[in-house]
Structures are given as C-alpha cells and as structure tokens.
Design an enzyme around this catalytic site. Structure first.
Site: not given
Length: 495
Positions: A112-114, A147
């Site tokens: 989800f960090k993308d 991250t």
C-alpha cells in the site's frame, strides 16, 4: 493553505515547504491549519471519474500552491498502467454482502505504500522548484518492511534527490529484504540496523533534529527530508483511496449517498488509519474507525484506556510492517483532538521520550472512544484467518490483511454493528509466501523468492511481475550498523 508544527503553531509553512521539509525542525509533525470540507455534491462529482482524477481533486483541496493541472499530471504519472496492474488502482473486492476489501497493493512494490510513494516524488520535485531550493534533498527513511522499497522505487534516479533507507536486521520478510537490497538507482542506499523498527525510526528522527549534522550536510549541498508518513506528502495521497472506495460503493449501488460505512485498517505507525480519520473529518460518511494491531498491541491498549505505554515486550511477527511500539502519526491525531493545543502535545511527546508512556486527558479519551475501536490479533488467529479466507472465500490474503479481517469480526461480535465494512488490504500475499503457504496447508520448500513459484502452483494466483523479477537478481547492499552508528552512515552516504 499553511502547515504548522504539532509542537509549535508559530512555525508556519506553505504546502511546498512542508512537503520539502518532511519533519518540522522542532521534532513536530507538519499539519494543515484547517481540514477542508467535502459534501454530497463533491462526492457525486467523483463517482464517474478515474482514480487519477479523484486523486488530483482531493489533493487540490490541501495544496493551494499546486495547480489542479499539475496534480492531474502528477496523478497520471503516479497511477498509470506502467505502474499499477489494474486500471482501478485501488479496487474494492466484495467478500460478502456487508464486507468489502480495499486492495492497496497493485503498485510496483506490491504494498500500500505505493499509493503515496508514487505521488510523493512528484510533489517533492515540484516543491524544490516552487521554493527555489538549490540543494539536493536527501530522503531519510526508516522502514518496517514496505516503505523502504516503495520509497526507493519512487525516488530512484529522481533529479536533485538521494535516498537512504534503514531497516531492522532480521525484522522484515525475506522478500521485503530482497526487494530493498537489489534496488537499482545511482542515488539510493540501504542499510540494516541491529535492533527493531523503533530503533531505526528513533535514529532517523534524531538525525533530523541534530543541528550539527544539518549544518554539515548544508555545507556539502544537501538538506534532509523524509518519505516516512511523518511527511504530509505521504499522508495526503492516502486520504484519496478511502474517498475513492466510497465513490465505488456508490457507483455499484451498494450504498446510497450519505450512508455511513465503517473502515478497518491494519496499522503500526498510525498513518494509514490517520488518513481515514482525516477523510472522516472532511465529511466522508464514516461511522467507526477500527484500528487493527498484531501482538504489538500498544495502539489497542491506548484506544481502550487512554494510556500510551511502549514499555512492553517487542514481538517479531508474521506481519512485520506492524511491528512498531512508537506510532509516530498518533501525534497528529492528538494535536487535532486537543483543539490544536501544541503545549499539550509537547507534554505528551516529552513524557513518551522520557518515560516511554503518557496518559491523555479525559476529554481526548472520550473523543477516542467515539471515533475509534481498537483490537488486536495474535499469530495463531492471523494464520487461521488466512486459512479461513482462502478456504471459504477463495481469497488469498497476506498476514497484515488477515489481522484487519480478524479484528473487524471481533468488532462485529462485540458491538453488533451491522454497517457495511471496508477493510484495507495492505500487501500482496506473495510478499509473505512462507506464512501464506503454511496457512493454506502447504509446506514451504525453500525461503524468500524461492517460494513465489510454489505459492503460484498451489493457488493459481498470478505472481506480481516485479516480484517475479526478483528471482536471481543480485544484491547491491549488505551494510549493517548498530543504531548508534546511523549518523555515520548518512554522513558517509552524502560525502
């Protein structure tokens, strides 16, 4: 719109300055001076739009020194088909009639960090020009697993930037480590830290606050910035996918305008659920925010008691991105719930630094109870939830997603709340092949990237193409440092 420090409102910056700095020099987190509102008309106007348009329109509400056309161009680059494997970017998957999973891992690093770290380099590069900055930005990152790779993927070979990532030695999955140590780019560096994520995060914050280091680097032509969720440029793009999910539920006719939904988020550093909180503050119809933790359940205890106490055993779990005892973004929530009382926030943070614990006021504790529900999931229940979802729904999920799925069921059983639930899926199951294989009844025949093919053969689920490309890729970085030596690594990297 101006941004000021959670610890000193007298420190005020433009959006571009806030994104460029990452962290306020007094150690506080830069936060918007007001939260803009959205209404039914705004939401309705987004229903038929692409994710890219939704992102530009939402972020424009907070970034007054960026034009809407700029943000549209940034969103097109960040969320285009060369980056994400689905046009929806952040698709909703229906689990049952009252449960939807928000898949946030379709980007280049399968996490989800993308969703934020494909956008942040665009915002930061523009900020350098808007503020007339001539120095090179050095992005310092502490990562609990995802991250670091997402930040390096976003900033690799970006002009006028360098990026150094610190990760806890033996504290990330084999696939996560492989992603980081094989990262390409002339401007990237990676180093393992002996300790846990909190040690790495504390070290990065210490470097940011060290005036002597900042002066030394300035003399070499560098300044420090952050890609961690302490940077507002990380939090803002995350608001978008909660608003987008609501629009998708409207579009498919599952809800009517104004109908509240509950949102459940697996979180360690509190950034992902903080974004959902800000979306609710803006006016998104959200009922309860359910905060899902693993065995490192400091947030569960805090939300239930009003006491934040990091003085407890640290657990290395199968959901390592949540193995955190110091949740940095909680500071932004405390600032908001205290009525932006920077003195109260300073006091809490000073107690955390000195004693490892603090207790919030009765007023804040009452607000926490109205807004949030906290629960945690141990290792056995995490594995069982992965088994349950694959067996009963044909849905392969990773351990972090399983924590959220388990905690949302705890919430339903305890409260009887029948509202529609959206829970966040934060990583591809292929990033945690060993645990996922065991959960579906397989015995891992190897480790790390060796298991990608085994999981594919067992399930038929496609391997994300960039994870498949890790097989046989040579490692570029093998440095390990004690936590006290992180300063020297940064100074060597920026010679």
């Amino acid at each position: 719109m101006k941004y000021y420090s959670t610890r000193d409102k007298a420190l005020s910056y433009s959006a571009a300055e806030a994104i460029k700095m990452g962290l306020s020099r007094d150690g506080g987190l830069l936060t918007p001076c007001r939260i803009p509102g959205i209404d039914a008309a705004f939401l309705q106007s987004l229903v038929g739009e692409s994710y890219q348009e939704r992102a530009a329109r939402v972020m424009a509400l907070f970034l007054s020194d960026y034009s809407l056309d700029e943000l549209r161009n940034f969103a097109a680059r960040a969320y285009g088909p060369d980056k994400f494997d689905t046009d929806a970017v952040a698709p909703l998957r229906k689990v049952d009639e009252d449960t939807y999973c928000l898949e946030l891992w379709h980007g280049p690093t399968s996490a989800f960090k993308d969703m934020a770290l494909q956008m942040l380099p665009q915002l930061l590069s523009a900020a350098l020009g808007k503020t007339g900055e001539e120095k090179t930005a050095c992005i310092l990152v502490a990562t609990s697993g995802d991250t670091g790779k997402a930040a390096m993927e976003g900033f690799a070979d970006v002009e006028q930037t360098k990026i150094m990532v610190f990760y806890p030695k033996d504290g990330v999955s084999e696939v996560q480590q492989a992603q980081m140590v094989t990262q390409e780019g002339a401007n990237v560096g990676v180093c393992a830290v002996v300790g846990n994520f909190d040690d790495a995060q504390t070290g990065v914050k210490r470097i940011f606050s060290d005036e002597q280091i900042r002066d030394t680097l300035a003399g070499r032509g560098y300044f420090l910035s952050s890609a961690n969720s302490i940077n507002w440029g990380r939090i803002l793009p995350q608001l978008v996918y909660y608003i987008s999910a609501y629009c998708d539920l409207l579009s498919c006719g599952r809800i009517t305008m104004g109908e509240p939904i509950n949102i459940c988020v697996p979180t360690g550093n509190f950034g992902n659920i903080l974004a959902a909180y800000y979306a609710k503050r803006m006016g998104l119809p959200v009922g309860k925010l359910i905060c899902a933790s693993n065995c490192n359940n400091v947030l569960t205890d805090f939300l239930r008691t009003g006491v934040y106490d990091r003085n407890r055993p640290f657990h290395n779990t199968m959901s390592p991105s949540m193995d955190i005892l110091i949740s940095s973004n909680l500071e932004r929530l405390l600032f908001d719930l205290s009525g932006e009382d920077d003195g109260e926030v300073r006091d809490y943070m000073a107690r955390l630094s000195a004693d490892g614990r603090y207790q919030v006021s009765d007023a804040i504790r009452e607000k926490l109870g109205e807004l949030f529900w906290g629960g945690f999931c141990d290792e056995a229940d995490t594995a069982e939830t992965m088994t349950h979802y694959y067996r009963d729904y044909g849905y392969l999920i990773d351990p972090h997603t399983a924590v959220a799925a388990n905690v949302l069921e705890q919430y339903r059983k305890e409260t009887g709340d029948k509202a529609l639930m959206v829970f966040a899926s934060t990583a591809s199951p292929y990033k945690f092949c060993d645990h996922v294989l065991r959960a579906i009844g397989q015995t891992p025949a190897g480790e790390g990237v060796e298991l990608l093919d085994q999981l594919h053969e067992a399930t038929g689920v496609a391997i994300p193409r960039r994870l498949a490309a890790l097989k046989g890729k040579a490692s570029r970085f093998d440095q390990t440092v004690e936590k006290t030596g992180m300063d020297g690594v940064v100074l060597d990297f920026l010679k």
